[in-house]
Design a protein around this motif. Structure first.
Motif, PDB file in Angstrom:
ATOM      1  N   UNK A 104     -11.521  11.019 -14.570  1.00 53.75           N
ATOM      2  CA  UNK A 104     -11.133  12.388 -14.251  1.00 53.75           C
ATOM      3  C   UNK A 104     -10.652  12.496 -12.810  1.00 53.75           C
ATOM      4  N   UNK A 105      -9.627  13.254 -12.574  1.00 53.71           N
ATOM      5  CA  UNK A 105      -9.000  13.414 -11.244  1.00 53.71           C
ATOM      6  C   UNK A 105      -8.578  12.079 -10.647  1.00 53.71           C
ATOM      7  N   UNK A 106      -8.383  11.094 -11.505  1.00 59.20           N
ATOM      8  CA  UNK A 106      -8.051   9.751 -11.025  1.00 59.20           C
ATOM      9  C   UNK A 106      -6.861   9.736 -10.080  1.00 59.20           C
ATOM     10  N   UNK A 107      -5.818  10.501 -10.425  1.00 61.91           N
ATOM     11  CA  UNK A 107      -4.605  10.453  -9.601  1.00 61.91           C
ATOM     12  C   UNK A 107      -4.866  10.997  -8.200  1.00 61.91           C
ATOM     13  N   UNK A 108      -5.668  12.071  -8.135  1.00 61.96           N
ATOM     14  CA  UNK A 108      -5.994  12.640  -6.818  1.00 61.96           C
ATOM     15  C   UNK A 108      -6.693  11.583  -5.959  1.00 61.96           C
ATOM     16  N   UNK A 109      -7.687  10.926  -6.553  1.00 62.14           N
ATOM     17  CA  UNK A 109      -8.451   9.972  -5.762  1.00 62.14           C
ATOM     18  C   UNK A 109      -7.669   8.696  -5.477  1.00 62.14           C
ATOM     19  N   UNK A 169       0.835  -1.202   0.000  1.00 63.95           N
ATOM     20  CA  UNK A 169       0.000   0.000   0.000  1.00 63.95           C
ATOM     21  C   UNK A 169       0.876   1.260   0.000  1.00 63.95           C
ATOM     22  N   UNK A 170       1.885   1.276   0.865  1.00 58.98           N
ATOM     23  CA  UNK A 170       2.791   2.435   0.895  1.00 58.98           C
ATOM     24  C   UNK A 170       3.509   2.599  -0.450  1.00 58.98           C
ATOM     25  N   UNK A 171       3.927   1.482  -1.028  1.00 60.58           N
ATOM     26  CA  UNK A 171       4.684   1.621  -2.267  1.00 60.58           C
ATOM     27  C   UNK A 171       3.771   2.084  -3.407  1.00 60.58           C
ATOM     28  N   UNK A 172       2.493   1.696  -3.372  1.00 63.34           N
ATOM     29  CA  UNK A 172       1.569   2.169  -4.404  1.00 63.34           C
ATOM     30  C   UNK A 172       1.231   3.635  -4.210  1.00 63.34           C
ATOM     31  N   UNK A 173       1.238   4.066  -2.959  1.00 67.93           N
ATOM     32  CA  UNK A 173       1.045   5.496  -2.709  1.00 67.93           C
ATOM     33  C   UNK A 173       2.201   6.268  -3.363  1.00 67.93           C
ATOM     34  N   UNK A 174       3.386   5.771  -3.146  1.00 70.39           N
ATOM     35  CA  UNK A 174       4.571   6.406  -3.710  1.00 70.39           C
ATOM     36  C   UNK A 174       4.526   6.390  -5.236  1.00 70.39           C
ATOM     37  N   UNK A 175       4.144   5.242  -5.796  1.00 71.82           N
ATOM     38  CA  UNK A 175       4.054   5.132  -7.256  1.00 71.82           C
ATOM     39  C   UNK A 175       3.039   6.132  -7.812  1.00 71.82           C
ATOM     40  N   UNK A 185     -15.376   8.052   2.700  1.00 73.25           N
ATOM     41  CA  UNK A 185     -16.608   8.737   2.288  1.00 73.25           C
ATOM     42  C   UNK A 185     -16.383   9.489   0.976  1.00 73.25           C
ATOM     43  N   UNK A 186     -15.253  10.184   0.886  1.00 73.72           N
ATOM     44  CA  UNK A 186     -14.938  10.921  -0.344  1.00 73.72           C
ATOM     45  C   UNK A 186     -14.848   9.953  -1.530  1.00 73.72           C
ATOM     46  N   UNK A 187     -14.232   8.780  -1.258  1.00 77.46           N
ATOM     47  CA  UNK A 187     -14.091   7.784  -2.327  1.00 77.46           C
ATOM     48  C   UNK A 187     -15.453   7.295  -2.809  1.00 77.46           C
ATOM     49  N   UNK A 188     -16.395   7.151  -1.859  1.00 78.14           N
ATOM     50  CA  UNK A 188     -17.725   6.692  -2.275  1.00 78.14           C
ATOM     51  C   UNK A 188     -18.405   7.766  -3.116  1.00 78.14           C
TER      52      UNK A 188
END
Ligand code: PHE
Length: 486
Positions: free
Chosen positions: A306-311, A118-124, A191-194
């Motif tokens: 849209x905004x995929x990277x942010x989410x 999970x941490x490494x995917x956050x970094x990626x 919640x934001x993700x939903x």
């Protein structure tokens, strides 16, 4: 009343226990495992049975653990030994405490690897390493991430260090302080993700997938997986809840806190499903992708939105926080035991156990690369740790605790600890004596391959068995008559 108070080590706030225990319960189990299991075992039918397992087995067992912890006021080993003595029973029951403590330790040693993903995917995500990747690329990225023992090991080491830092700071200053912001933060992010998933175009399909209860779709494998997962997701039989319970003030209601934790854990699992499946469906991906669902399918879906990277960033921050509030609870039993029983300072206990943990987790981490074929019975170290804990130690520990609570301890002890109205107490006792043990024995029969279980056609038969053993058990148990007679 109980005189073994440790007033310096109780949760400070009214919400201390609830936040910490919910933090422990809510983790990779909810956000990584639950969605992919739901996907594999056919959606709503699995969800329904899972809910049943949570409330018929998970809740009664969690109540036992909290009551054991609070009454015994100590690490699982010490608390259970004191309880057994208080009932005039053998101190050998503390073996259950040993099992729980070792189980938590073993879970953590593979959990840090997945948390490291999970941490490494956050970094990626942050460094743009996932953008523009195709289906094949995603699979290749996941493989490459696992193939390098140095980087993979660095990520799991990071998780280990953060975990030990928090636990080393103590119950109030480390655990309580950090779960108090991480838990609410992670729920807000979910919640934001939903909200985002609602506009993904797949929300209706996602909801239908999770909540269409087509019982015919459920396999017996799925049923037993649901029961095993109920233990895992509620952090049972691994020392976590018992140790946290030992810091619970005397005036908190065990039943109410248990229901709050179990309910929140379930809500978060369903929320995770609602955040993930719509995005998967909206992109025409397969919900039954298995363990790679979060790390291969989901990032792929985010790429095209849209905004995929942010989410995606929010998602992996949330996942990492959920993992940390669980990992700290897995080692707390060991640290509490070293600290209270062996007189080692908390910080030393945390770093000492951290080093041992790091060694074992390194073996688990190597299972994904150079140690892939260090296998025994075709399971590598990672698989063995997972298998031994969720298929063996957790059910066995749970069984031991239900038998101890149901038949071994003096009834007055838990009765006064739980302080339930009579109907509630009788219902709890029935669950603890018969329903939960039978359920657990079934998991065993299945996972050891002793019998061909097919719940679809055998459930009436097993219901008969349950009724028969409860009638027999109660007739053969003179203590019960006395108890309700009085
Ligand atoms: N309940 C945690 C999860 O769902 C896992 C866990 C197991 C935590 C055992 C503590 C003890 O991820």
């Amino acid at each position: 009343m109980n005189t073994r108070k440790r007033p310096n080590n109780l949760w400070l706030g009214r919400w201390g226990f609830i936040l910490a225990a919910t933090g422990s319960a809510v983790g990779l189990g909810n956000i990584w495992k639950f969605p992919y299991m739901t996907g594999e075992y056919g959606g709503g039918a699995f969800v329904l049975v899972y809910l049943l397992c949570i409330f018929a087995v998970g809740v009664p067992v969690m109540m036992i653990e909290i009551a054991f912890g609070r009454r015994g006021r100590g690490s699982p080993i010490d608390a259970i030994r004191r309880l057994a003595r208080e009932s005039g029973r053998s101190a050998g029951w503390s073996l259950l405490g040993w099992m729980a403590m070792i189980c938590g330790f073993m879970i953590l040693s593979f959990y840090v690897v997945v948390a490291g993903w999970s941490f490494s995917y956050l970094w990626k995500t942050l460094s743009g390493g996932l953008s523009g990747a195709s289906v094949e690329d995603m699979a290749a990225i996941f493989e490459a991430n696992n193939a390098n023992p140095w980087t993979l090991g660095a990520w799991s080491t990071l998780v280990t260090v953060i975990t030990m830092l928090i636990v080393g700071l103590g119950v109030q200053k480390g655990i309580e302080k950090n779960v108090s912001w991480m838990m609410p933060g992670m729920v807000i992010m979910l919640g934001i993700m939903i909200g985002y998933a609602m506009f993904s175009g797949g929300f209706g399909e996602g909801v239908a997938f999770l909540f269409s209860f087509e019982i015919g779709k459920l396999t017996s494998e799925g049923l037993l997986a649901a029961l095993g997962h109920a233990f895992f997701t509620l952090s049972l039989a691994s020392g976590a809840i018992l140790t946290y319970g030992s810091y619970l003030p005397d005036n908190s209601s065990i039943a109410r806190t248990t229901l709050t934790v179990a309910f929140s854990d379930t809500v978060v699992a369903l929320m995770a499903g609602l955040a993930i499946f719509p995005v998967i469906f909206a992109n025409g991906l397969d919900p039954s992708a298995g363990p790679g669902l979060l790390f291969m399918s989901l990032p792929l879906a985010f790429q095209s939105m849209p905004f995929g990277t942010v989410f995606e960033t929010i998602f992996f921050v949330m996942l990492s926080m959920a993992a940390l509030t669980s990992s700290i609870s897995m080692i707390e039993a060991t640290v509490a035991w070293l600290n209270e029983s062996k007189g080692i300072s908390r910080a030393k206990a945390a770093w000492g156990s951290g080093i041992l943990l790091w060694l074992i987790s390194t073996l688990a981490m190597l299972s994904f690369n150079i140690g892939a074929d260090w296998t025994l019975a075709s399971k590598n170290v990672f698989d063995w740790l997972d298998f031994l804990t969720s298929r063996f130690l957790m059910p066995l520990g749970g069984l031991g605790m239900t038998l101890m609570a149901g038949f071994v301890l003096r009834n007055e002890i838990l009765k006064s600890e739980l302080a339930l109205p009579t109907v509630g107490y009788v219902l709890w006792l029935y669950m603890v004596r018969y329903v939960s043990p039978l359920g657990i024995v079934l998991i065993f029969i299945d996972s050891l391959g002793l019998m061909d279980l097919d719940m679809g056609s055998q459930w009436t038969w097993w219901l008969g068995v349950l009724i028969a053993i409860s009638v027999f058990g109660e007739l053969a148990n003179p203590r019960l008559k006395r108890q309700f007679g009085s």
